[in-house]
Design a protein around this motif. Structure first.
Motif, PDB file in Angstrom:
ATOM      1  N   VAL A  72       0.665  -1.657   0.021  1.00  0.00           N
ATOM      2  CA  VAL A  72       0.098  -0.084   0.093  1.00  0.00           C
ATOM      3  C   VAL A  72       0.692   1.260   0.173  1.00  0.00           C
ATOM      4  CG1 VAL A  72      -1.347   1.265   1.263  1.00  0.00           C
ATOM      5  CG2 VAL A  72      -1.890  -1.449   1.349  1.00  0.00           C
ATOM      6  N   ALA A  73       0.460   1.856  -0.380  1.00  0.00           N
ATOM      7  CA  ALA A  73       1.346   3.655  -1.471  1.00  0.00           C
ATOM      8  C   ALA A  73       0.722   4.487  -0.171  1.00  0.00           C
ATOM      9  CB  ALA A  73       1.429   3.771  -2.211  1.00  0.00           C
ATOM     10  N   MET A  74       0.966   5.545   0.949  1.00  0.00           N
ATOM     11  CA  MET A  74       0.092   6.857   1.127  1.00  0.00           C
ATOM     12  C   MET A  74       1.283   6.994   1.698  1.00  0.00           C
ATOM     13  SD  MET A  74      -2.255   4.327   4.130  1.00  0.00           S
ATOM     14  CE  MET A  74      -2.685   5.938   5.058  1.00  0.00           C
ATOM     15  N   THR A  75       1.026   9.076   1.714  1.00  0.00           N
ATOM     16  CA  THR A  75       1.616  10.017   2.016  1.00  0.00           C
ATOM     17  C   THR A  75       1.429   9.673   4.167  1.00  0.00           C
ATOM     18  OG1 THR A  75      -0.196  11.478   2.563  1.00  0.00           O
ATOM     19  CG2 THR A  75       0.336  10.763   0.882  1.00  0.00           C
ATOM     20  N   ALA A  76       3.084  10.667   4.203  1.00  0.00           N
ATOM     21  CA  ALA A  76       2.891  11.242   6.024  1.00  0.00           C
ATOM     22  C   ALA A  76       1.874  11.411   6.616  1.00  0.00           C
ATOM     23  CB  ALA A  76       4.220  12.050   6.149  1.00  0.00           C
ATOM     24  N   ARG A  77       1.155  11.996   5.444  1.00  0.00           N
ATOM     25  CA  ARG A  77      -0.406  13.357   5.890  1.00  0.00           C
ATOM     26  C   ARG A  77      -1.295  11.925   6.150  1.00  0.00           C
ATOM     27  NH1 ARG A  77      -1.290  18.423   5.956  1.00  0.00           N
ATOM     28  NH2 ARG A  77       0.076  18.486   3.817  1.00  0.00           N
ATOM     29  N   GLU A  78      -1.607  10.938   5.022  1.00  0.00           N
ATOM     30  CA  GLU A  78      -3.034  10.104   5.328  1.00  0.00           C
ATOM     31  C   GLU A  78      -2.004   9.483   6.704  1.00  0.00           C
ATOM     32  OE1 GLU A  78      -3.852  10.849   0.837  1.00  0.00           O
ATOM     33  OE2 GLU A  78      -2.305   9.114   1.537  1.00  0.00           O
ATOM     34  N   MET A  79      -0.766   8.802   6.918  1.00  0.00           N
ATOM     35  CA  MET A  79       0.051   7.657   7.707  1.00  0.00           C
ATOM     36  C   MET A  79      -0.673   8.197   9.502  1.00  0.00           C
ATOM     37  SD  MET A  79       1.140   4.809   6.500  1.00  0.00           S
ATOM     38  CE  MET A  79      -0.587   3.501   7.875  1.00  0.00           C
ATOM     39  N   ALA A  80      -0.698   9.469   9.516  1.00  0.00           N
ATOM     40  CA  ALA A  80      -0.917  10.072  10.843  1.00  0.00           C
ATOM     41  C   ALA A  80      -2.188  10.419  10.856  1.00  0.00           C
ATOM     42  CB  ALA A  80      -0.413  11.942  10.412  1.00  0.00           C
ATOM     43  N   ARG A  81      -3.046  10.227  10.095  1.00  0.00           N
ATOM     44  CA  ARG A  81      -4.421  10.895  10.075  1.00  0.00           C
ATOM     45  C   ARG A  81      -4.846   8.742  10.328  1.00  0.00           C
ATOM     46  NH1 ARG A  81      -6.242  14.531   5.386  1.00  0.00           N
ATOM     47  NH2 ARG A  81      -5.272  17.014   6.275  1.00  0.00           N
ATOM     48  N   ALA A  82      -4.176   8.556   9.299  1.00  0.00           N
ATOM     49  CA  ALA A  82      -5.022   6.612   9.700  1.00  0.00           C
ATOM     50  C   ALA A  82      -4.162   6.705  11.137  1.00  0.00           C
ATOM     51  CB  ALA A  82      -4.386   6.060   8.842  1.00  0.00           C
ATOM     52  N   SER A  83      -3.748   6.760  11.834  1.00  0.00           N
ATOM     53  CA  SER A  83      -3.113   6.084  12.876  1.00  0.00           C
ATOM     54  C   SER A  83      -3.540   7.501  14.066  1.00  0.00           C
ATOM     55  CB  SER A  83      -1.719   6.249  13.508  1.00  0.00           C
ATOM     56  OG  SER A  83      -0.574   5.985  11.632  1.00  0.00           O
ATOM     57  N   PHE A  84      -4.364   7.937  14.062  1.00  0.00           N
ATOM     58  CA  PHE A  84      -4.956   9.457  15.294  1.00  0.00           C
ATOM     59  C   PHE A  84      -5.159   8.739  15.742  1.00  0.00           C
ATOM     60  CE2 PHE A  84      -8.428  11.886  16.588  1.00  0.00           C
ATOM     61  CZ  PHE A  84      -7.688  13.131  17.122  1.00  0.00           C
ATOM     62  N   PHE A  85      -6.401   6.890  15.672  1.00  0.00           N
ATOM     63  CA  PHE A  85      -7.608   6.324  16.714  1.00  0.00           C
ATOM     64  C   PHE A  85      -6.473   5.937  17.751  1.00  0.00           C
ATOM     65  CE2 PHE A  85      -5.752   2.799  13.793  1.00  0.00           C
ATOM     66  CZ  PHE A  85      -6.121   1.697  14.715  1.00  0.00           C
ATOM     67  N   LEU A  86      -5.525   6.076  17.628  1.00  0.00           N
ATOM     68  CA  LEU A  86      -4.634   4.890  18.690  1.00  0.00           C
ATOM     69  C   LEU A  86      -4.213   6.394  19.514  1.00  0.00           C
ATOM     70  CD1 LEU A  86      -2.295   2.574  16.144  1.00  0.00           C
ATOM     71  CD2 LEU A  86      -3.812   2.047  18.275  1.00  0.00           C
ATOM     72  N   ALA A  87      -4.074   7.476  19.217  1.00  0.00           N
ATOM     73  CA  ALA A  87      -3.968   8.308  20.434  1.00  0.00           C
ATOM     74  C   ALA A  87      -5.224   8.543  21.245  1.00  0.00           C
ATOM     75  CB  ALA A  87      -2.910   9.859  19.756  1.00  0.00           C
ATOM     76  N   ASN A  88      -5.738   8.409  20.211  1.00  0.00           N
ATOM     77  CA  ASN A  88      -7.222   9.461  20.686  1.00  0.00           C
ATOM     78  C   ASN A  88      -8.277   8.661  20.919  1.00  0.00           C
ATOM     79  OD1 ASN A  88      -8.946  11.816  20.836  1.00  0.00           O
ATOM     80  ND2 ASN A  88      -9.830  11.267  19.356  1.00  0.00           N
TER      81      ASN A  88
END
Length: 306
Positions: free
Chosen positions: A197-213
């Motif tokens: 899968v190809a993603m940007t750093a912005r997309e990756m940070a957003r996808a991971s957000f639930f783990l901080a929230n």
């Protein structure tokens, strides 16, 4: 967010642009990954207060590789619940991520879901429950980051498939112990696809957000329960950086998951998710500049999970 994150990211980018990372080099054993320019760097922070900060090539796609293992684990957990942990253990391996030695010694049960053996077993569990296992992780990532166009990079996938003999060996070894439920080629195809899968750093940070929230994504929807979120973060802290987890916990001290495409996601629970990307890897397969950037970030804000 109380710190001046824009200024901190500027300082980090300036530092890593001039630091000599010695023998760090790209993952040329996957030929499609060797074409990325050495000096690419991106860092994105997504705060639980809704603020977002970026530096570098934040919208340049890269191959997420083993970062996908964390998201595949969440999918498998949603499908199988705690039965998942009968198939995969939760201990650091202390061995290379593609080692077969422990798998042989421990009767085909992988030590954790983030080494290749564990991720292949997780792909097997996904194959058993999802109608389109080849696309399920990419579609899940698209939902999490708010971009339904997230796709598998077919060039990287073909490269993985053509150079994937060791991963097939891992899968066949598990199959020989009766620890793989589906045909080997179906499982490794799903595994190679998720890693491609190809993603940007912005997309990756957003996808991971639930783990901080506490398990709630950027769209306000619950991804997993707070208790499961804590468990995933604990696994990333103890197993997420290949056999460099001890050094990373010592110097940085946050849950993180890396990939040989040069990306790392990190979590400061209750505060933010972060993705850093730089393609040159240290001897353990982790982004050399990425680790330094996260170390500088955590020092600047005075926060780790300890």
């Amino acid at each position: 967010m109380s710190h001046d994150y824009a200024a901190i990211l500027e300082q980090i980018a300036d530092h890593v642009a001039t630091e000599d990372f010695g023998d760090a080099r790209k993952a040329d054993y996957i030929p499609a990954l060797s074409n990325v320019p050495d000096d690419h760097f991106a860092m994105v922070i997504c705060g639980t207060d809704g603020q977002e900060f970026t530096i570098g090539q934040a919208d340049q796609s890269f191959s997420i590789q083993s970062i996908s293992k964390m998201f595949a684990l969440v999918l498998a957990q949603r499908a199988h619940g705690d039965q998942l942990w009968q198939a995969v253990r939760r201990e650091p391996s202390g061995s290379a991520f593609n080692s077969l030695i422990l798998l042989e010694q421990e009767n085909g049960i992988p030590r954790n879901p983030f080494i290749n053996a564990g991720a292949i077993r997780v792909a097997d569990l996904i194959t058993s429950r999802y109608a389109n296992p080849d696309r399920s992780v990419a579609e899940f990532l698209g939902q999490l980051c708010g971009n339904p166009d997230i796709r598998v990079d077919n060039t990287v996938y073909l490269s993985e498939d053509q150079h994937g003999d060791r991963n097939r060996a891992i899968a066949y070894l598990m199959k020989s112990f009766g620890k793989l439920d589906n045909p080997v080629e179906d499982v490794v195809r799903a595994y190679f696809k998720q890693c491609s899968v190809a993603m940007t750093a912005r997309e990756m940070a957003r996808a991971s957000f639930f783990l901080a929230n506490k398990g709630v994504g950027i769209d306000g929807q619950t991804v997993i329960a707070p208790e499961e979120t804590r468990r995933i973060n604990a696994l990333m802290l103890t197993c997420g950086m290949y056999d460099g987890v001890g050094d990373f916990a010592f110097t940085v001290g946050i849950p993180a998951k890396s990939g040989v495409g040069g990306g790392i996601i990190g979590i400061v629970p209750g505060e933010f998710s972060v993705c850093v990307w730089s393609p040159r890897l240290d001897g353990r397969g982790n982004s050399a500049a990425g680790i330094r950037a996260l170390e500088m970030l955590i020092r600047a804000i005075g926060r780790s999970v300890f």
